[in-house]
Scaffold this active site. Structure first.
Site, PDB file in Angstrom:
ATOM      1  CG  HIS A 132      22.207  -8.485  13.779  1.00 18.87           C
ATOM      2  ND1 HIS A 132      23.008  -7.544  14.193  1.00 18.87           N
ATOM      3  CD2 HIS A 132      22.787  -9.636  14.571  1.00 18.87           C
ATOM      4  CE1 HIS A 132      23.947  -8.093  14.877  1.00 18.87           C
ATOM      5  NE2 HIS A 132      23.810  -9.384  15.245  1.00 18.87           N
ATOM      6  CG  HIS A 137      24.989 -14.007  15.653  1.00 20.49           C
ATOM      7  ND1 HIS A 137      26.367 -13.603  15.753  1.00 20.49           N
ATOM      8  CD2 HIS A 137      24.241 -12.934  16.123  1.00 20.49           C
ATOM      9  CE1 HIS A 137      26.494 -12.223  16.206  1.00 20.49           C
ATOM     10  NE2 HIS A 137      25.216 -11.935  16.482  1.00 20.49           N
ATOM     11  CE  LYS A 149      28.067  -6.015  14.180  1.00 20.94           C
ATOM     12  NZ  LYS A 149      27.299  -7.254  14.479  1.00 20.94           N
ATOM     13  CG  HIS A 201      28.214  -4.381  19.294  1.00 16.22           C
ATOM     14  ND1 HIS A 201      27.771  -5.587  19.400  1.00 16.22           N
ATOM     15  CD2 HIS A 201      28.570  -3.705  20.182  1.00 16.22           C
ATOM     16  CE1 HIS A 201      27.419  -5.658  20.739  1.00 16.22           C
ATOM     17  NE2 HIS A 201      27.937  -4.500  21.171  1.00 16.22           N
ATOM     18  CG  HIS A 203      22.398  -5.220  18.316  1.00 15.36           C
ATOM     19  ND1 HIS A 203      23.249  -4.284  18.525  1.00 15.36           N
ATOM     20  CD2 HIS A 203      23.349  -6.290  17.857  1.00 15.36           C
ATOM     21  CE1 HIS A 203      24.405  -4.506  18.827  1.00 15.36           C
ATOM     22  NE2 HIS A 203      24.559  -5.875  18.431  1.00 15.36           N
ATOM     23  CG  ASP A 224      21.856  -9.769  18.036  1.00 16.95           C
ATOM     24  OD1 ASP A 224      22.858 -10.651  17.504  1.00 16.95           O
ATOM     25  OD2 ASP A 224      22.204  -9.443  19.215  1.00 16.95           O
TER      26      ASP A 224
END
Length: 417
Positions: free
Chosen positions: A143, A145, A228, A265, A303, A376
């Site tokens: 995960h 970004h 996602k 999420h 997460h 994350d």
């Protein structure tokens, strides 16, 4: 080993950071905190730790303010991995000792917030008597970004230095909703990877109310590993997310048929639901009904932050798993409010009570293969974090592995008491 690796990543021409001790170097440096560039590295000190800190931060206040500088392993004139610790060097000249003291004071406060054990001062230049090392398979980050443009080019090398592969999140502006967009994004990321790295970005697509089932098969054929699901408005750049899961059922059925992962999420976004209860309610109201309808759908709850999520995933079929971040293993919600608001500890899902942190850490260290690493890591510009309405996300890529090591050591230490 981490600090040496980071030094070589920033300064590939430097064979050994120890060799520069006591020298003045004119290089291009990028401060990890404020992104200041081209500042002078002046390390006229007998202690290597000042050199390393100078290379990472342009000034002492940046090191103190860096919200993730939580795990420094600095022993006088040596960097070693005999035991995780935080040291304060007392072997510096008087003009540098005050700076080191300021750094130590700030880092001590960070250390307390991040619940790190074994805080002590170093009074000797002698290395540890017994040095130990282990060799592990290069880990994957499930995960991550990395943003886009200049921001992406500045952060990708940090993940490439420590991970073999990473699942890249698609919440750009505009979001990555189609296979050709993901392929173009993958090319941009690949171009930012250092030449000597084998790092591989694995791409995902952003699920919307309008994603057609046909896109699932196109994405799988192109090597896209997952979709996602962001509930609309749940987190950064999620306004284009799913408003009602039932609308997406045909596409989700195609994912179950094709064996494509759904990354979730897991929070509801109803304004009347308490921020700290959103994950638990999502499980009961959204995720459980979905899995009853589509039992073959492979779902990763991203997460996780609560005991509810840890228990749900552990008891669920093998088609359900979860990623775990370092912050949700190390921090509880008190870290947001320690002597003032702490924007660099703000992320979504938000930090929870201590009992939830303990449950997440226990699940991650249990040996259950359903729980795996997903940092994350989410970079933001400083002015967007330290603002009246700050962005959610913690940029942990440069020190994620030491943070996870801290979390594991902490669980083991508590278990031995």
């Amino acid at each position: 080993h981490f600090w040496r690796s980071l030094w070589r990543t920033c300064h590939p021409a430097t064979a050994d950071c120890q060799s520069l001790k006591g020298q003045t170097a004119q290089k291009r440096h990028i401060c990890l905190y404020c992104a200041a560039a081209d500042y002078t590295l002046l390390a006229a000190s007998r202690c290597a730790c000042v050199l390393i800190l100078s290379a990472l931060f342009c000034k002492a206040s940046c090191a103190v303010n860096h919200g993730l500088l939580a795990r420094l392993h600095l022993q006088c004139s040596t960097l070693h991995a005999a035991r995780p610790s935080l040291t304060h060097c007392r072997m510096l000249p008087s003009h540098s000792n005050s700076c080191c003291g300021k750094l130590s004071g700030g880092i001590r406060a960070l250390c307390a917030a991040w619940r790190l054990p074994n805080l002590h001062s170093c009074t000797s230049r002698t290395p540890a008597a017994t040095q130990q090392s282990i060799t592990i398979t290069t880990p994957d980050d499930w995960h991550l970004h990395v943003r886009d443009g200049d921001n992406m080019r500045s952060v990708v090398p940090y993940s490439a230095a420590h991970f073999a592969r990473a699942i890249i999140m698609p919440n750009l502006v505009p979001p990555v909703t189609a296979t050709d967009m993901a392929q173009a994004y993958q090319q941009r990321i690949t171009a930012a990877i250092p030449a000597n790295s084998l790092f591989k970005p694995l791409m995902t697509l952003y699920l919307t109310d309008n994603t057609p089932p046909e896109e699932v098969y196109t994405a799988k054929a192109a090597g896209i590993v997952a979709f996602k699901l962001y509930p609309a408005g749940a987190t950064t750049n999620s306004d284009s997310g799913v408003t009602n899961i039932s609308i997406c059922l045909p596409t989700l059925k195609a994912m179950a048929d094709a064996g494509v992962l759904l990354l979730v999420h897991g929070e509801v976004t109803d304004s009347e639901v308490d921020m700290f209860d959103r994950e638990a309610i999502f499980i009961d109201q959204k995720l459980k009904p979905l899995l009853e309808q589509l039992p073959d759908l492979k779902v990763v709850m991203e997460h996780i932050t609560t005991a509810d999520a840890a228990q749900f995933v552990a008891a669920a079929p093998d088609t359900v798993a979860a990623s775990v971040t370092p912050q949700h293993m190390l921090l509880n919600r008190n870290a947001l409010f320690a002597k003032g608001l702490r924007p660099h500890n703000y992320c979504l899902p938000i930090l929870k009570r201590e009992k939830h942190r303990e449950a997440v850490a226990a699940a991650a260290t249990s040996g259950n293969r359903k729980f795996f690493l997903g940092t994350d890591s989410a970079p933001h510009a400083v002015h967007t974090k330290e603002a009246a309405c700050g962005c959610a996300g913690i940029f942990s890529a440069p020190i994620a592995l030491p943070l996870y090591a801290t979390a594991f050591e902490q669980v083991i230490y508590v278990g031995l008491q």
